[in-house]
Design an enzyme around this catalytic site. Sequence first.
Site, mmCIF file in Angstrom:
data_model
loop_
_atom_site.group_PDB
_atom_site.id
_atom_site.type_symbol
_atom_site.label_atom_id
_atom_site.label_comp_id
_atom_site.label_asym_id
_atom_site.label_seq_id
_atom_site.Cartn_x
_atom_site.Cartn_y
_atom_site.Cartn_z
ATOM 1 N N GLU A 186 0.830 -1.217 0.000
ATOM 2 C CA GLU A 186 0.000 0.000 0.000
ATOM 3 C C GLU A 186 0.861 1.263 0.000
ATOM 4 O O GLU A 186 0.540 2.258 0.640
ATOM 5 C CB GLU A 186 -0.973 -0.022 1.184
ATOM 6 C CG GLU A 186 -1.917 -1.221 1.141
ATOM 7 C CD GLU A 186 -2.784 -1.379 2.382
ATOM 8 O OE1 GLU A 186 -2.777 -0.469 3.238
ATOM 9 O OE2 GLU A 186 -3.472 -2.413 2.497
ATOM 10 N N GLU A 291 -5.324 -8.155 -0.299
ATOM 11 C CA GLU A 291 -6.019 -7.811 0.948
ATOM 12 C C GLU A 291 -7.391 -7.257 0.605
ATOM 13 O O GLU A 291 -7.513 -6.432 -0.308
ATOM 14 C CB GLU A 291 -5.279 -6.724 1.751
ATOM 15 C CG GLU A 291 -4.206 -7.206 2.680
ATOM 16 C CD GLU A 291 -3.694 -6.082 3.584
ATOM 17 O OE1 GLU A 291 -4.525 -5.323 4.132
ATOM 18 O OE2 GLU A 291 -2.468 -5.972 3.726
#
Length: 364
Positions: A186, A291
């Site tokens: 991320e 995720e």
Amino acid sequence: MVIMLSVSCRTIYNAEYTKTVMADPKLSKRARLLHKQLYYASKEGIILGHQDSPGYGVGWKYDAAVHAFESDVQKATGDFPGVYGFDLGHIELDKTHNLDTVGFASMRKNILDAHEKGGVITLSWHLNNPFSDGSSWDTISAVDKIIPGGAYIKKYEHWVERLAIFVKSLKHKGKGIPVIFRPFHEMNGNWFWWGDGNCSPSDYVALWKQTVHLLRDKHRVHQILYAYSPNIVDSEATFLKYYPGDAYVDILGIDIYDHDDSEAYAKNVRDNLKILSNIAKRKNKLYAFTETGSEKIPNEKWFTEILYPNIQASGIAWILFWRNARESHHYVPFPGHKSETDFIQFCKSRDILLLGNLQTIDTQ
């Protein structure tokens, strides 16, 4: 783990697979086999994964004395996840437990158990800020201080050494258990110290390459597949902004959560998996939904009506739901949850693969 395909399909897929270039030229036989099996799996369906299973679930925690292999996925559906996510945060500090209070000794046992049952192991790393000594979420700039020329490079090298020792300790029948390592995820978000605005793309790439070189070349860890996974993106250019290069990545991923806006989530999933697929196919890379989830799953039909229609036929090798820490923070239904029936229906879809859909084989 092996996926049963017809001879004709295997012939076609083998021809495609031979074009794949791995990040580690000395990658172990087991790790190469895992990568190939995941490639085959992506042609048949999507392996279901869960973070921190079997470390704990809602209302229970792994007991090393009993050493029972459990999962909230299994408690709800009768079958276990096919992919198991573990986090190595605090291994760099030489702690006995990770940042989510999972003991590293217990984690090692659970990884061995999951591997023996045919499961796939993924490792994330929420490491502390090496400059401030704060958590991963301490956004004080640090990356420029731990890459070549940085004042804290020796400290970071020592941290990677501790991680390498742990990964090399993951063995089955004397040989290294293959793992998918997903560091510095991320990075296009601004909430981690390695994230957007907290380091430059060029420094991020330098950090990634340095980490691979330390693990692969200095510490000779050859059981790792490397996964790169941004948060939601709006274009291929955004996805590739921090990309360290094909020679340093084995798997492409994306992280997307439903933050109480299922309509926006569904669109993000559709758009991002298309972007992911296009890049992965062009680069001949395996790809996955690394995720996802909806905290507490307030939408009773979330799995079948929001998620499934937007991942079906996407080509992702697996989908990883985040952890079940407690009733106020969970992403998979537990027994009695209002979405339990919907989750069971989702898991019964022909192309959703749990552990029972996978078969263990001798990988030596």
